[in-house]
Design a protein around this motif. Structure first.
Motif, PDB file in Angstrom:
ATOM      1  N   PHE A   1       0.826  -1.204   0.000  1.00 14.61           N
ATOM      2  CA  PHE A   1       0.000   0.000   0.000  1.00 14.61           C
ATOM      3  C   PHE A   1       0.862   1.257   0.000  1.00 14.61           C
ATOM      4  O   PHE A   1       0.521   2.259  -0.608  1.00 14.61           O
ATOM      5  N   ARG A   2       1.986   1.201   0.705  1.00 13.04           N
ATOM      6  CA  ARG A   2       2.868   2.373   0.786  1.00 13.04           C
ATOM      7  C   ARG A   2       3.915   2.402  -0.326  1.00 13.04           C
ATOM      8  O   ARG A   2       4.673   3.361  -0.434  1.00 13.04           O
ATOM      9  N   GLY A   3       3.955   1.375  -1.141  1.00  8.07           N
ATOM     10  CA  GLY A   3       5.047   1.211  -2.083  1.00  8.07           C
ATOM     11  C   GLY A   3       4.929   1.968  -3.375  1.00  8.07           C
ATOM     12  O   GLY A   3       5.845   1.922  -4.202  1.00  8.07           O
TER      13      GLY A   3
ATOM     14  N   ALA B   1     -12.625   1.232  -4.523  1.00 11.08           N
ATOM     15  CA  ALA B   1     -11.679   0.153  -4.750  1.00 11.08           C
ATOM     16  C   ALA B   1     -10.608   0.203  -3.657  1.00 11.08           C
ATOM     17  O   ALA B   1     -10.518   1.173  -2.897  1.00 11.08           O
ATOM     18  N   LEU B   2      -9.770  -0.818  -3.590  1.00 14.15           N
ATOM     19  CA  LEU B   2      -8.776  -0.881  -2.526  1.00 14.15           C
ATOM     20  C   LEU B   2      -7.706   0.192  -2.656  1.00 14.15           C
ATOM     21  O   LEU B   2      -6.982   0.457  -1.693  1.00 14.15           O
ATOM     22  N   ASP B   3      -7.593   0.817  -3.816  1.00 13.40           N
ATOM     23  CA  ASP B   3      -6.625   1.908  -3.958  1.00 13.40           C
ATOM     24  C   ASP B   3      -7.245   3.261  -3.617  1.00 13.40           C
ATOM     25  O   ASP B   3      -6.648   4.298  -3.850  1.00 13.40           O
TER      26      ASP B   3
ATOM     27  N   SER C   1      -2.067   5.313   1.616  1.00  9.91           N
ATOM     28  CA  SER C   1      -0.931   6.230   1.608  1.00  9.91           C
ATOM     29  C   SER C   1      -1.354   7.566   1.000  1.00  9.91           C
ATOM     30  O   SER C   1      -2.398   7.671   0.353  1.00  9.91           O
ATOM     31  N   ALA C   2      -0.519   8.577   1.190  1.00  9.08           N
ATOM     32  CA  ALA C   2      -0.797   9.890   0.611  1.00  9.08           C
ATOM     33  C   ALA C   2      -0.862   9.819  -0.910  1.00  9.08           C
ATOM     34  O   ALA C   2      -1.672  10.499  -1.546  1.00  9.08           O
ATOM     35  N   GLU C   3      -0.017   8.984  -1.502  1.00 10.40           N
ATOM     36  CA  GLU C   3       0.001   8.855  -2.953  1.00 10.40           C
ATOM     37  C   GLU C   3      -1.304   8.277  -3.476  1.00 10.40           C
ATOM     38  O   GLU C   3      -1.821   8.710  -4.508  1.00 10.40           O
ATOM     39  N   GLN C   4      -1.860   7.289  -2.775  1.00 11.11           N
ATOM     40  CA  GLN C   4      -3.131   6.723  -3.199  1.00 11.11           C
ATOM     41  C   GLN C   4      -4.256   7.740  -3.099  1.00 11.11           C
ATOM     42  O   GLN C   4      -5.096   7.858  -3.988  1.00 11.11           O
TER      43      GLN C   4
END
Length: 388
Positions: A27-29, A104-106, A376-379
């Motif tokens: 998730f953080r990747g 969705a999960l993202d 994560s912040a990116e997501q």
């Protein structure tokens, strides 16, 4: 002494914990995590990391992507969150309408439905909307969360003045229609969670105050709610903060409540509604006497000072439609709250960031409950912010 069943239970618990660790790393990747990266970050063997990833892929939680940049040997395959399978349903229930979003999960929204209703038709229309979603997405649903104004223990609506509900077993009713676990969350608690989701640094101990038609608060520790033993932490709207001639009549029938001075209705008048956009609120605010705004800021500052002295938060965050009042209101609050009693210290006060998808707070709570991970912040940077 452990018996064989105890050993199996322990092994199963360790396996589940390692799966959560591996999934959180994905998730953080940002789509560049690899099996080798998971092994390095967790201290697990390469074989164990590969086994965990295989299980996450089989479960529809992780998907393989492109090959990573070469480091001199065989190029590794990147791993990303699988957004094509499991869905989280978030229901934002308000007095006259509801917003139902499939995430969705993202964290991306794949479907959003809104329904309007009266107090008489609310239950029927909500049930119909939930049943329609179950028919369309039932096989993909992982978990659901219902966000609403009022107190809840996560299963029942203990009391919601705005919805006219008391001791309503809403989670059971929704679970029967959806076939997946359902959590209930207070709307201010969800807003406080949304403020903390995706923060790079730990937010620490925070007091979050929402100001709209009503006023509520939430305490979070590193983004996790601290609801109190009776699930009523943050119910500050009807605490008396004004006395004597300054004490206005509150909608609850008492005088001097925080809401009677600092709610948006108290400051901007009965024309204000929580459904207004920021531009509409700004127009209303221009026509209001500065004295009224100052009185609201003073009453809020009194509450902030007392709560800060009791809780010693790292910061106080003010969210909700009040953000449309701009810095003039916040500066007044800061000035009034700047008085230091013996033994206390100044606490930073700021507005919430805003612009967050309205489903994110409750969605994060549901995600944590089901999978034990956080976005994560990116997501979150790709989620909508228009509240549509």
């Amino acid at each position: 002494m452990l018996n064989s069943d105890d050993v199996l239970d322990t092994q199963g618990s360790v396996r589940r914990a390692n799966l959560r660790r591996a999934l959180q790393l994905v998730f953080r990747g940002r789509g560049v995590q690899t099996r080798a990266g998971i092994a390095r970050a967790t201290g697990l063997t390469a074989a164990t990391a590969s086994s965990l990833v295989a299980e996450l892929i089989d479960s529809g939680l992780v998907v393989e992507g492109a090959q990573a940049a070469s480091t001199g040997g065989k190029r590794a395959t990147t791993l990303s969150v699988d957004a094509a399978h499991h869905l989280i349903l978030v229901m934002v229930i308000r007095p006259t309408d509801a917003r139902l979003a499939l995430l969705a999960l993202d964290s991306s929204e794949i479907d959003v439905r809104t329904i309007a209703y009266s107090a008489e038709s609310r239950d029927r229309k909500l049930d119909e909307a939930v049943q329609a979603i179950a028919a369309d997405y039932g096989e993909r649903l992982l978990v659901a969360a219902a966000q609403l104004p009022g107190t809840t223990d996560g299963r029942k609506v203990l009391e919601s003045v705005q919805l006219g509900w008391s001791d309503v077993p809403l989670a059971d009713r929704l679970e029967a229609a959806l076939g997946v676990p359902v959590l209930l969350v207070n709307d201010v608690d969800a807003e406080a969670i949304a403020e903390a989701v995706g923060e790079v640094q730990s937010p620490g101990y925070r007091l979050f105050v929402h100001i709209g038609v009503g006023i509520g608060a939430a305490v979070t520790i590193d983004g996790q709610l601290a609801p109190g033993p009776r699930d009523r932490a943050g119910e500050i709207g009807h605490v008396q903060v004004e006395f004597g001639e300054q004490a206005r009549l509150c909608r609850c029938g008492r005088r001097g409540c925080l809401e009677s001075a600092s709610s948006m209705t108290a400051m901007l008048g009965e024309d204000f509604t929580d459904a207004m956009d920021e531009g509409e609120v700004t127009v209303l605010a221009r026509a209001v006497d500065d004295v009224i705004i100052a009185e609201g800021a003073r009453a809020l500052a009194r509450t902030v000072k007392l709560a800060s002295a009791l809780l010693d938060p790292a910061e106080v965050v003010v969210g909700g439609p009040v953000r449309a009042l701009g810095e003039r209101f916040l500066d007044l609050v800061r000035e009034e709250a700047d008085y230091l009693a013996t033994g206390t210290t100044s606490v930073p006060v700021r507005y919430a960031r805003g612009g967050t998808n309205p489903s994110i707070g409750a969605g994060q709570l549901a995600l944590s409950s089901a999978l034990g991970v956080q976005w994560s912040a990116e997501q979150l940077s790709g989620t909508g912010a228009d509240g549509s």
